[in-house]
Design a protein around this motif. Structure first.
Motif, PDB file in Angstrom:
ATOM      1  N   THR B   9      30.149  12.730  58.412  1.00 55.17           N
ATOM      2  CA  THR B   9      31.233  12.287  59.615  1.00 55.17           C
ATOM      3  C   THR B   9      30.425  12.748  61.089  1.00 55.17           C
ATOM      4  OG1 THR B   9      32.359  14.324  59.379  1.00 55.17           O
ATOM      5  CG2 THR B   9      33.087  11.942  58.385  1.00 55.17           C
ATOM      6  N   TYR B  21      36.281   8.273  59.927  1.00 55.63           N
ATOM      7  CA  TYR B  21      37.512   7.556  59.086  1.00 55.63           C
ATOM      8  C   TYR B  21      37.192   6.396  57.881  1.00 55.63           C
ATOM      9  CZ  TYR B  21      39.240  11.203  61.753  1.00 55.63           C
ATOM     10  OH  TYR B  21      39.820  12.475  62.799  1.00 55.63           O
ATOM     11  N   PHE B  54      40.616  14.228  57.651  1.00 55.99           N
ATOM     12  CA  PHE B  54      40.074  13.251  56.886  1.00 55.99           C
ATOM     13  C   PHE B  54      41.031  12.992  54.789  1.00 55.99           C
ATOM     14  CE2 PHE B  54      36.597  14.214  59.194  1.00 55.99           C
ATOM     15  CZ  PHE B  54      36.435  13.513  59.476  1.00 55.99           C
ATOM     16  N   GLN B 165      41.787   8.202  56.541  1.00 57.35           N
ATOM     17  CA  GLN B 165      42.992   8.973  57.563  1.00 57.35           C
ATOM     18  C   GLN B 165      43.753  10.399  57.118  1.00 57.35           C
ATOM     19  OE1 GLN B 165      44.283   6.646  60.387  1.00 57.35           O
ATOM     20  NE2 GLN B 165      42.810   7.148  62.046  1.00 57.35           N
TER      21      GLN B 165
END
Lengths: 255, 318
Positions: B9, B21, B54, B165
């Motif tokens: 990420t 995401y 996450f 998400q």
């Protein structure tokens, strides 16, 4: 300052692209090759650094279709001091890993202070050669760079993020930098000067080592992208098309 | 060797980038196919809260002051160590400014194949099939990377955002390697100059690209934009050439726009540009190359000469 610019000779995407009979890549006999557009930026940035801080610029690339000379002569006409090509019994496609390996072998022997490359190229399926060169040469790498200055063994670079934000880094030299855009648009080389280079310049040659492995990223199928939709094409001459566009925009309350 | 997928990420100024995401969502889908876990990896400092956002099966958050801001040398060292320890089936990077510094580098360092510009991933019979858009978005290449581990860099928008998400608690750890004596030092962020019009706030944009040919032709586009009550935007070559300010650039390294109208003059539609305008409500493209990828995105198109069309439109509007 010993500056080396690693370039790629790539299929021109300006023309219509045809797929080969095997359906796994382009029909390379039917496509023109051109210098990677970002490499033109890298060459310009190298010449700008040379003009600001002194030094020598060497441009080097893999001669994929044995037509790299013109590209190298143009680079010399734009202010590079030396040019070199990697030659052998070569034919496209040659993946980025292989080109980077060959370039790293040649560039390592040139003991550069700074290696510049274009940040990406249209045929970088297995990744960009800049970070690969850095990995092979065990040098630091910063890419997507739009500003570069050098002093006292350190480069100060501006790296672009999304939304116009930039990060500034100080990088110990020697280093590899992937250029997104030079600080000025690439200069124009007059044809007469390119011709003169073609007559007088010596291009150094390095033999490609055919025993380096490939990227492990073989293409099993290539096709034009399947798109979810296609624009409705407006027929007629420019006058009629203009008329239709205005009509469509008015209908939608956009005019 | 594990069947896990690492989604690397990224964040800037404390904000997690959307693509992070997207990758986590994509990783979850693929992990099921491999029989492994989707693991989000975050490197930073003081980012514990964001690391818990996450929907991954697990999240690993490496906290060190040297990782506070992206630094290709520091991030590279940490990721090389993590990959060696975990030997994942797949490592996903964003095809972003940050991801592009690391993916191909790690490919060479770790001896793992890499596929860049990926916009589709699938697992077929235990094999990874990666589809990449290359040759300026004009071709889709499908590959099965050799071996039992691979690296991909994925395009923005390749996977939906919301699937990634969630609220998985992150496992926080110190850097597994020394981050002293880094050859690269972050010094500062430079924010874009304010003052010019904000193209993200406009309802109508007239966007110009390489097809405009020269500086002298900007005036015609400007006049057309004015007559339409629109504002001029541009693709990268135009701002690189200095013909319009950087604030007008739409695309990957510029801004993303969602106007009601996006009228395009001489833009072929490289993936980097499409990334920034694909969500415009209504798109008309004027480009002489009938094969230009932009016609797959636009609602209406024409291959008539852009100058002729622009002049004719101007005449009718005035």
């Amino acid at each position: 300052m010993n500056i080396v610019v690693a370039i790629k000779h790539v299929p021109s995407t300006a023309d219509e692209l045809e797929i080969n009979d095997e359906g796994v890549n382009l029909d390379f006999d039917e496509v023109d090759f051109t210098i990677n557009e970002f490499d033109e930026q890298a060459i310009e940035q190298a010449v700008l650094v040379k003009e600001a801080s002194g030094g020598e610029v060497t441009v080097i690339g893999v001669d994929v279709i044995e037509e790299l000379d013109g590209v190298l002569h143009t680079a010399l006409a734009k202010g590079a001091d030396k040019a070199a090509k990697i030659v052998g019994d070569l034919e496209p496609p040659i993946d980025s890993h292989t080109q980077a390996r060959w370039l790293a072998d040649a560039i390592g022997g040139l003991t550069p202070d700074l290696v510049l490359t274009g940040v990406q190229a249209v045929d970088d399926l297995d990744g960009q050669i800049g970070p690969m060169l850095a990995a092979y040469l065990d040098l630091p790498y910063v890419g997507v760079v739009t500003g570069l200055s050098v002093s006292d063994g350190t480069a100060t670079v501006h790296k672009e993020y999304a939304g116009g934000v930039m990060a500034e880094f100080e990088v110990n030299l020697p280093a590899v930098v992937g250029v997104q855009a030079a600080e000025k648009p690439p200069r124009y080389a007059p044809i007469s000067k390119i011709r003169q280079m073609a007559k007088s310049a010596d291009l150094e040659e390095y033999e490609a080592d055919e025993n380096v492995g490939d990227s492990g990223c073989e293409i099993r199928k290539m096709a034009k992208p399947v798109s979810a939709g296609h624009a409705e094409m407006l027929e007629g001459d420019a006058e009629e098309v203009a008329e239709k566009i205005i009509e469509i925009l008015e209908e939608r309350g956009l005019l | 060797m594990s069947n896990d997928i690492l989604a690397i990420t990224e964040h800037l100024n404390g904000n997690v980038a959307d693509i992070s995401y997207e990758m986590v969502g994509g990783a979850k889908e693929l992990a099921a196919g491999f029989g492994g876990q989707a693991i989000a990896i975050m490197l930073g400092s003081g980012m514990a809260e964001q690391a818990g956002t996450f929907a991954s099966d697990a999240t690993l958050y490496v906290d060190d002051p040297a990782l506070a801001e992206f630094n290709p040398a520091a991030y590279g060292r940490v990721l090389a160590a993590l990959v060696e320890e975990k030997s994942p089936r797949l490592i996903m990077f964003g095809n972003t400014s940050m991801g592009m510094d690391l993916a191909a580098w790690l490919s060479v360092k770790a001896g793992v194949p890499c596929v860049a510009y990926v916009n589709h991933l699938a697992v077929e019979g235990g094999e990874l099939v990666a589809t990449a858009q290359i040759y300026g978005g004009k071709m889709a290449a499908e590959c099965v990377p050799a071996g039992d581990s691979a690296i991909v860099s994925v395009m923005a928008g390749a996977f939906p955002l919301d699937a990634g998400q969630g609220s998985t608690a992150a496992e926080q750890m110190a850097s597994p390697v020394s981050l002293d004596d880094l050859p690269i030092r972050f010094t500062r962020l430079i924010m874009p100059e304010a003052g010019d019009v904000d193209i993200t706030a406009q309802e109508k944009l007239v966007a110009i690209g390489r097809g405009i040919g020269s500086d002298d032709n900007i005036e015609l586009a400007e006049e057309l934009a004015e007559a339409m009550d629109a504002v001029l935007a541009a693709s990268r070559p135009i701002t690189d050439a200095g013909w319009l300010p950087k604030t007008r650039q739409v695309g990957k390294s510029g801004v993303s726009v969602k106007p009601k109208l996006y009228l395009m003059l001489g833009i072929s539609g490289a993936p980097e540009h499409i990334e920034g305008m694909k969500d415009a409500e209504f798109i008309i493209a004027i480009n002489t190359d009938a094969d230009a990828p932009i016609f797959d995105v636009a609602h209406y198109g024409t291959t008539e000469d852009l100058f002729d069309v622009a002049e004719a439109m101007l005449e009718k509007l005035e």
